[in-house]
Design a protein around this motif. Sequence first.
Motif, PDB file in Angstrom:
ATOM      1  N   ALA A  88       0.842  -1.197   0.000  1.00  0.00           N
ATOM      2  CA  ALA A  88       0.000   0.000   0.000  1.00  0.00           C
ATOM      3  C   ALA A  88       0.878   1.248   0.000  1.00  0.00           C
ATOM      4  CB  ALA A  88      -0.890  -0.005   1.237  1.00  0.00           C
ATOM      5  N   LEU A  89       0.408   2.286  -0.680  1.00  0.00           N
ATOM      6  CA  LEU A  89       1.157   3.552  -0.715  1.00  0.00           C
ATOM      7  C   LEU A  89       1.374   4.089   0.698  1.00  0.00           C
ATOM      8  CD1 LEU A  89      -0.735   5.330  -3.649  1.00  0.00           C
ATOM      9  CD2 LEU A  89       1.510   4.220  -3.755  1.00  0.00           C
ATOM     10  N   MET A  90       0.393   3.851   1.562  1.00  0.00           N
ATOM     11  CA  MET A  90       0.456   4.341   2.935  1.00  0.00           C
ATOM     12  C   MET A  90       1.776   3.978   3.620  1.00  0.00           C
ATOM     13  SD  MET A  90      -1.083   5.899   5.438  1.00  0.00           S
ATOM     14  CE  MET A  90      -2.823   5.997   5.043  1.00  0.00           C
ATOM     15  N   VAL A  91       2.158   2.707   3.518  1.00  0.00           N
ATOM     16  CA  VAL A  91       3.288   2.243   4.338  1.00  0.00           C
ATOM     17  C   VAL A  91       4.640   2.728   3.827  1.00  0.00           C
ATOM     18  CG1 VAL A  91       2.047   0.237   5.202  1.00  0.00           C
ATOM     19  CG2 VAL A  91       3.427   0.003   3.128  1.00  0.00           C
ATOM     20  N   GLU A  92       4.702   3.166   2.584  1.00  0.00           N
ATOM     21  CA  GLU A  92       5.998   3.628   2.078  1.00  0.00           C
ATOM     22  C   GLU A  92       6.233   5.109   2.387  1.00  0.00           C
ATOM     23  OE1 GLU A  92       4.870   2.399  -1.814  1.00  0.00           O
ATOM     24  OE2 GLU A  92       4.931   4.424  -2.663  1.00  0.00           O
ATOM     25  N   GLN A  93       5.243   5.767   2.972  1.00  0.00           N
ATOM     26  CA  GLN A  93       5.427   7.195   3.286  1.00  0.00           C
ATOM     27  C   GLN A  93       6.479   7.351   4.386  1.00  0.00           C
ATOM     28  OE1 GLN A  93       4.061   9.254   1.104  1.00  0.00           O
ATOM     29  NE2 GLN A  93       3.359   7.303   0.251  1.00  0.00           N
ATOM     30  N   PRO A  94       7.249   8.417   4.316  1.00  0.00           N
ATOM     31  CA  PRO A  94       8.345   8.607   5.281  1.00  0.00           C
ATOM     32  C   PRO A  94       7.842   8.696   6.730  1.00  0.00           C
ATOM     33  CG  PRO A  94       8.560  10.141   3.454  1.00  0.00           C
ATOM     34  CD  PRO A  94       7.226   9.486   3.310  1.00  0.00           C
ATOM     35  N   ASN A  95       8.743   8.429   7.672  1.00  0.00           N
ATOM     36  CA  ASN A  95       8.364   8.413   9.085  1.00  0.00           C
ATOM     37  C   ASN A  95       7.868   9.765   9.598  1.00  0.00           C
ATOM     38  OD1 ASN A  95       8.937   5.674   9.557  1.00  0.00           O
ATOM     39  ND2 ASN A  95      11.122   6.129   9.696  1.00  0.00           N
ATOM     40  N   GLY A  96       8.355  10.846   9.006  1.00  0.00           N
ATOM     41  CA  GLY A  96       7.904  12.177   9.424  1.00  0.00           C
ATOM     42  C   GLY A  96       8.136  12.396  10.902  1.00  0.00           C
ATOM     43  N   ASP A  97       7.256  13.181  11.547  1.00  0.00           N
ATOM     44  CA  ASP A  97       7.362  13.284  13.002  1.00  0.00           C
ATOM     45  C   ASP A  97       6.579  12.114  13.601  1.00  0.00           C
ATOM     46  OD1 ASP A  97       4.663  13.930  12.947  1.00  0.00           O
ATOM     47  OD2 ASP A  97       4.945  16.043  13.423  1.00  0.00           O
ATOM     48  N   TYR A  98       6.543  12.028  14.939  1.00  0.00           N
ATOM     49  CA  TYR A  98       5.944  10.832  15.534  1.00  0.00           C
ATOM     50  C   TYR A  98       4.430  10.776  15.313  1.00  0.00           C
ATOM     51  CZ  TYR A  98       6.768   6.673  18.359  1.00  0.00           C
ATOM     52  OH  TYR A  98       6.919   5.375  18.771  1.00  0.00           O
ATOM     53  N   ALA A  99       3.828  11.926  15.024  1.00  0.00           N
ATOM     54  CA  ALA A  99       2.397  11.937  14.713  1.00  0.00           C
ATOM     55  C   ALA A  99       2.173  11.268  13.358  1.00  0.00           C
ATOM     56  CB  ALA A  99       1.863  13.367  14.710  1.00  0.00           C
ATOM     57  N   VAL A 100       3.056  11.523  12.411  1.00  0.00           N
ATOM     58  CA  VAL A 100       2.954  10.874  11.100  1.00  0.00           C
ATOM     59  C   VAL A 100       3.213   9.376  11.263  1.00  0.00           C
ATOM     60  CG1 VAL A 100       3.976  10.692   8.803  1.00  0.00           C
ATOM     61  CG2 VAL A 100       3.585  12.950   9.819  1.00  0.00           C
ATOM     62  N   THR A 101       4.262   9.033  12.016  1.00  0.00           N
ATOM     63  CA  THR A 101       4.590   7.620  12.224  1.00  0.00           C
ATOM     64  C   THR A 101       3.394   6.872  12.804  1.00  0.00           C
ATOM     65  OG1 THR A 101       6.894   8.222  12.642  1.00  0.00           O
ATOM     66  CG2 THR A 101       6.203   6.047  13.372  1.00  0.00           C
ATOM     67  N   MET A 102       2.762   7.476  13.795  1.00  0.00           N
ATOM     68  CA  MET A 102       1.652   6.803  14.462  1.00  0.00           C
ATOM     69  C   MET A 102       0.357   6.889  13.653  1.00  0.00           C
ATOM     70  SD  MET A 102       2.335   5.072  16.995  1.00  0.00           S
ATOM     71  CE  MET A 102       4.052   4.673  17.163  1.00  0.00           C
ATOM     72  N   GLY A 103       0.166   7.974  12.933  1.00  0.00           N
ATOM     73  CA  GLY A 103      -1.009   8.093  12.072  1.00  0.00           C
ATOM     74  C   GLY A 103      -0.956   7.050  10.965  1.00  0.00           C
ATOM     75  N   ARG A 104       0.187   6.945  10.330  1.00  0.00           N
ATOM     76  CA  ARG A 104       0.390   5.948   9.273  1.00  0.00           C
ATOM     77  C   ARG A 104       0.133   4.544   9.831  1.00  0.00           C
ATOM     78  NH1 ARG A 104       6.485   5.649   7.744  1.00  0.00           N
ATOM     79  NH2 ARG A 104       6.430   4.500   9.682  1.00  0.00           N
ATOM     80  N   GLN A 105       0.692   4.319  11.013  1.00  0.00           N
ATOM     81  CA  GLN A 105       0.532   3.016  11.658  1.00  0.00           C
ATOM     82  C   GLN A 105      -0.944   2.729  11.945  1.00  0.00           C
ATOM     83  OE1 GLN A 105       3.433   1.114  12.435  1.00  0.00           O
ATOM     84  NE2 GLN A 105       1.986  -0.563  12.772  1.00  0.00           N
ATOM     85  N   PHE A 106      -1.622   3.733  12.445  1.00  0.00           N
ATOM     86  CA  PHE A 106      -3.033   3.539  12.805  1.00  0.00           C
ATOM     87  C   PHE A 106      -3.895   3.245  11.583  1.00  0.00           C
ATOM     88  CE2 PHE A 106      -7.236   5.641  13.291  1.00  0.00           C
ATOM     89  CZ  PHE A 106      -7.827   4.651  14.059  1.00  0.00           C
ATOM     90  N   PHE A 107      -3.727   4.053  10.524  1.00  0.00           N
ATOM     91  CA  PHE A 107      -4.531   3.814   9.316  1.00  0.00           C
ATOM     92  C   PHE A 107      -4.277   2.406   8.771  1.00  0.00           C
ATOM     93  CE2 PHE A 107      -4.594   8.632   8.517  1.00  0.00           C
ATOM     94  CZ  PHE A 107      -5.848   8.757   9.079  1.00  0.00           C
ATOM     95  N   PHE A 108      -3.014   2.017   8.800  1.00  0.00           N
ATOM     96  CA  PHE A 108      -2.682   0.683   8.292  1.00  0.00           C
ATOM     97  C   PHE A 108      -3.185  -0.410   9.240  1.00  0.00           C
ATOM     98  CE2 PHE A 108       0.164  -3.022   8.105  1.00  0.00           C
ATOM     99  CZ  PHE A 108      -0.067  -3.413   6.802  1.00  0.00           C
ATOM    100  N   ASP A 109      -2.937  -0.227  10.525  1.00  0.00           N
ATOM    101  CA  ASP A 109      -3.359  -1.242  11.500  1.00  0.00           C
ATOM    102  C   ASP A 109      -4.856  -1.508  11.414  1.00  0.00           C
ATOM    103  OD1 ASP A 109      -0.784  -1.469  12.453  1.00  0.00           O
ATOM    104  OD2 ASP A 109      -1.113  -0.257  14.251  1.00  0.00           O
ATOM    105  N   ALA A 110      -5.639  -0.441  11.241  1.00  0.00           N
ATOM    106  CA  ALA A 110      -7.090  -0.602  11.184  1.00  0.00           C
ATOM    107  C   ALA A 110      -7.471  -1.463   9.974  1.00  0.00           C
ATOM    108  CB  ALA A 110      -7.771   0.761  11.114  1.00  0.00           C
ATOM    109  N   TRP A 111      -6.820  -1.185   8.842  1.00  0.00           N
ATOM    110  CA  TRP A 111      -7.061  -1.984   7.641  1.00  0.00           C
ATOM    111  C   TRP A 111      -6.592  -3.435   7.858  1.00  0.00           C
ATOM    112  CZ3 TRP A 111      -3.394  -4.624   4.790  1.00  0.00           C
ATOM    113  CH2 TRP A 111      -3.870  -5.232   3.612  1.00  0.00           C
TER     114      TRP A 111
END
Lengths: 258, 93, 331
Positions: A88-111
């Motif tokens: 998924a495009l989601m998981v290849e996005q850069p780590n960014g700040d920890y909000a991005v890291t956790m937001g990315r993780q959350f969107f993916f985890d839910a899926w």
Amino acid sequence: MSKTMTQQEALQEYLLRLADSDMILGQRLCELCGKAPALEEEMALMNVALDLVGQARNWYEYAAELINDGRSADDLAFKRDANRYRNALMVEQPNGDYAVTMGRQFFFDAWHYFTIAALTQAPDERIASIAAKAAKEIQYHLRRSSEWVKRFGDGTEESHQRMQTAVDDLWRFTGEMIEADEVEQQLFKAGIGPDPEQLAADWRGLVNEVLTEATLTPPPEDAWMYRGAKVGHHTEHLGFILAEMQFLPRAYPDAKTW
Amino acid sequence: MADWPLYEVFVRSKHGLNHKHVGSVHAADAEMAMENARDLYTRRNEGVSIWVVPSAAIAASSPDEKEVLFDPADDKVYRHASFYKLPDEVGHM
Amino acid sequence: MYAQLVETGAKRLKTLEEMSPEEREFQLKVDAETKIEAKNWMPEGYRKTLVRQISQHAHSEVVGMLPEGNWVTRAPSLKRKLQLMAKIQDEAGHGLYLYSAMETLGADRDEEIDKLHAGTVKYSSIFNYPTLSWADMGTVGWLVDGAAIVNQVVLQRTSYGPYSRAMIRICKEESFHQRQGYQILLDMMREGTEEQKEMVQDSINRFWWPSLMMFGPSDDQSPNSQQSMAWKIKRKSNDELRQMFIDQTVPQLEFLGCTAPDPDLKWNEERGHYDFGEIDWQEFYDVLKGNGPCNKERIETRKNAIDGGAWVREAAKVYAEKKQQKQQNAA
């Protein structure tokens, strides 16, 4: 996708999507090694990463058996170029700040959570058993990432702002995760994959619930979405991820063991 | 640590055993303490159950009071079964 | 070893007669191998030395994640990646066990970490060397963890209870680290290409001497050792440990089919030990003082992680307070 795709081909394609998403997110989390915002988070991030790369290995091994063209699980991970990757495009996005890291993780985890839960019911025993093990791990991932989204959303003013920005920026990669293409439709009809409509509804329900509790504003559902990963059209990031991740097997093509 | 308070961690290693103190973790709240304890102290299947307790909530006996607290039990031999000698004919009791 | 040159503040050992009654009672307890616990009376020097030693040890575990983190994104197979991730995670865990032991002495983790970032406290010199090839993941596991284990096994018997228990846990977990490293090298030496074999030898050449330096200066240059030994914070001298390490490592080196960059390394039948060449102590002190190849990068990375994470930790704290407030209001 050609209409003549057999169920076997659809399954191989789907297994690679599962494996590649796990692998690439695991790789992104590895990048944070030694750089997490607290020592306790080092442990947690690496735990999640270990789960993901472990799951990737299980899916790759099964995919390699089905594809049966002499390539190993390692070959699938380390010797395919970006256009062959199906994460998924989601998981290849850069780590960014920890909000991005956790937001990315959350969107993916839910899926991931709803997808894998459905796969535990698959008639294919191999899929069901890999999914059963993964499901426990993912439940924990989801709990952690949704807690962090809430902490940031309902924490300080700064963290709220950072989290809202992360949600807004990452939103355009969510559409693709919950929209089924022919492969996913075909597998659903074959009784293997999750019900696409149900998956989308479950995902939206959970995401809305967590974002609301986090005092965040969910972006509009009809927002523009970035698509392409399912046919190998990725964001520019993936090429660099693979260049790093695949460096050794590529630089030493004669090496048979590591 | 100024940011996150300290929690003491107790792990039950197997069903039927007591929870045993294993160390401490820092965490913002009890949920996080539980997760941090899980990630830190049970990476190798060391536990089936975890307790986390704010360190500040623990009242401990002082080592200086060791004699006052524990020496009086030294001579209470009648609390132990081996103190009571029974004739062999009674059998196992 | 992960703790080098720990200052004790004592240039000379006190005799039992010179000690205060409390000190005497404490020393007799230590002599009798009774563990000292957090709430027991202890000499201030003992407490301070322990805080220095344990924090240095903890910092080393945490900074030690970085040279391996440098390759975790480039591990060449799924198996190696998982192994390396698990190993690095253990190191973060070991850092946490040790900080936790240190905090029982009344020291504050944040303060000690601030000192690390300010450059006023040390961590093991070894982690200031760069990891330049994949073979370094093997060498670090085999030589660096191997050297650490020699010291840590002995430290399981250290006099301070929480430190000793942390070491027991760490030793139990670390048993796989050294094997993991050695296996990386062995597989490349046995089944690898010429290029891979060269990679292994080059890595050993770079890490051999720095690994020996991990045990700290020679005994005649270790003014603090005597007091640390009397307190049983340290249980064997630097030179003894170094010799133990060399004696156990050379046969493993030969089994690999590799050599050490030391022409003086040879078995001494009379001593029953390996003789070895003189360590470049100038290099050791330079690295310890901050002039190693990676000192600057290592500290910068750690400082950025912790400083950059301040808003994260703050948010979690504020959220927890809000949640507690809500619960109280509801009650």
